[in-house]
Design an enzyme around this catalytic site. Structure first.
Site, PDB file in Angstrom:
ATOM      1  N   CYS A   7       4.512   4.252 -10.169  1.00 35.85           N
ATOM      2  CA  CYS A   7       3.806   4.986 -10.838  1.00 35.85           C
ATOM      3  C   CYS A   7       3.990   4.811 -12.201  1.00 35.85           C
ATOM      4  O   CYS A   7       3.220   4.879 -13.374  1.00 35.85           O
ATOM      5  CB  CYS A   7       3.717   6.402 -10.314  1.00 35.85           C
ATOM      6  N   HIS A  46      -1.227   6.577  -5.716  1.00 31.46           N
ATOM      7  CA  HIS A  46       0.029   6.501  -5.006  1.00 31.46           C
ATOM      8  C   HIS A  46       0.051   6.908  -3.666  1.00 31.46           C
ATOM      9  O   HIS A  46      -0.651   8.251  -3.343  1.00 31.46           O
ATOM     10  CB  HIS A  46       1.084   7.566  -5.769  1.00 31.46           C
ATOM     11  N   THR A  94      11.963   0.103  -0.057  1.00 37.06           N
ATOM     12  CA  THR A  94      12.849   0.815  -1.062  1.00 37.06           C
ATOM     13  C   THR A  94      11.834   1.563  -1.891  1.00 37.06           C
ATOM     14  O   THR A  94      12.512   2.565  -2.586  1.00 37.06           O
ATOM     15  CB  THR A  94      13.672  -0.287  -1.679  1.00 37.06           C
ATOM     16  N   HIS A  97       5.707   3.414  -2.591  1.00 37.35           N
ATOM     17  CA  HIS A  97       4.421   3.376  -3.286  1.00 37.35           C
ATOM     18  C   HIS A  97       3.813   2.021  -2.716  1.00 37.35           C
ATOM     19  O   HIS A  97       4.502   0.952  -2.758  1.00 37.35           O
ATOM     20  CB  HIS A  97       4.563   3.221  -4.888  1.00 37.35           C
ATOM     21  N   HIS A  99       3.066  -1.437  -1.703  1.00 35.23           N
ATOM     22  CA  HIS A  99       2.854  -2.629  -2.582  1.00 35.23           C
ATOM     23  C   HIS A  99       2.953  -3.930  -1.483  1.00 35.23           C
ATOM     24  O   HIS A  99       3.520  -3.963  -0.646  1.00 35.23           O
ATOM     25  CB  HIS A  99       3.875  -2.752  -3.415  1.00 35.23           C
TER      26      HIS A  99
HETATM   27  P1  5GP Z   1      10.289  -3.144  -1.044  1.00 36.43           P
HETATM   28  O1  5GP Z   1      11.730  -3.485  -0.497  1.00 36.43           O
HETATM   29  O2  5GP Z   1      10.020  -1.722  -1.248  1.00 36.43           O
HETATM   30  O3  5GP Z   1       9.452  -3.939  -0.159  1.00 36.43           O
HETATM   31  O4  5GP Z   1       9.966  -3.800  -2.305  1.00 36.43           O
HETATM   32  C1  5GP Z   1      10.415  -3.265  -3.476  1.00 36.43           C
HETATM   33  C2  5GP Z   1      10.434  -4.212  -4.548  1.00 36.43           C
HETATM   34  O5  5GP Z   1      10.253  -3.847  -5.843  1.00 36.43           O
HETATM   35  C3  5GP Z   1      11.603  -5.104  -4.695  1.00 36.43           C
HETATM   36  O6  5GP Z   1      11.330  -6.661  -4.356  1.00 36.43           O
HETATM   37  C4  5GP Z   1      12.339  -4.910  -5.882  1.00 36.43           C
HETATM   38  O7  5GP Z   1      12.803  -6.215  -6.465  1.00 36.43           O
HETATM   39  C5  5GP Z   1      11.087  -4.504  -6.861  1.00 36.43           C
HETATM   40  N1  5GP Z   1      11.347  -3.732  -7.981  1.00 36.43           N
HETATM   41  C6  5GP Z   1      12.229  -2.541  -7.879  1.00 36.43           C
HETATM   42  N2  5GP Z   1      12.408  -2.024  -9.097  1.00 36.43           N
HETATM   43  C7  5GP Z   1      11.586  -2.751  -9.919  1.00 36.43           C
HETATM   44  C8  5GP Z   1      11.178  -2.457 -11.250  1.00 36.43           C
HETATM   45  O8  5GP Z   1      11.661  -1.528 -12.096  1.00 36.43           O
HETATM   46  N3  5GP Z   1      10.233  -3.540 -11.889  1.00 36.43           N
HETATM   47  C9  5GP Z   1       9.899  -4.560 -11.051  1.00 36.43           C
HETATM   48  N4  5GP Z   1       9.034  -5.317 -11.593  1.00 36.43           N
HETATM   49  N5  5GP Z   1       9.925  -4.501  -9.435  1.00 36.43           N
HETATM   50  C10 5GP Z   1      11.013  -3.768  -9.064  1.00 36.43           C
HETATM   51 ZN    ZN Z   2       3.759   5.803  -6.967  1.00 30.74          ZN
END
Ligand code: 5GP
Ligand code: ZN
Length: 111
Positions: A7, A46, A94, A97, A99
């Site tokens: 967000c 969100h 992690t 939101h 994605h």
């Molecule tokens: P998840 O593990 O939730 O499926 O993926 C979260 C993704 O967000 C991870 O691949 C991580 O590298 C990415 N990520 C986390 N914080 C940030 C950020 O501040 N900026 C960007 N561009 N990616 C982020």
């Molecule tokens: Zn969000």
């Protein structure tokens, strides 16, 4: 949502490398790429998981997938790509939101 990284990225409060944006979605580069091309596509609204989909959000997600398909060549993904949505703890989500990880730019291992 105040404490949500994505967000904050959508609001422009945290910088990101944006590759596409319209009124309802944003695509930007993952900060820790797991493939040569690793993008994240987020709805601007969100919510965390597909368990929270209602008809409006389902239609939005449909348009998001449609847009990814339309943009694939522009994004350098014409040779193929992988879409991943991690949901909950066991999947290693992690950021809570929703994605879509867009992975490509090379032959991807199956993990
Ligand atoms: P998840 O593990 O939730 O499926 O993926 C979260 C993704 O967000 C991870 O691949 C991580 O590298 C990415 N990520 C986390 N914080 C940030 C950020 O501040 N900026 C960007 N561009 N990616 C982020
Ligand atoms: Zn969000």
């Amino acid at each position: 949502m105040e404490n949500c990284i994505f967000c904050n990225i959508i609001a422009g409060e945290i910088p990101s490398a944006k590759v596409y944006e319209d009124e309802e979605m944003l695509i930007f580069k993952d900060i820790e790429p797991k493939a040569k091309i690793h993008l994240l596509c987020v709805p601007k609204e969100h919510f965390s998981t597909v368990a929270e989909l209602n008809d409006t959000r389902a239609a939005l997600l449909g348009r998001i997938f449609q847009k990814i398909g339309t943009l694939k060549d522009t994004l350098g993904l014409s040779e193929g790509y992988r879409l991943v949505i991690n949901q909950g703890e066991n999947a290693g989500q992690t950021v809570h939101h929703l994605h879509i990880h867009i992975l490509g730019g090379e032959t991807l291992p199956w993990e």
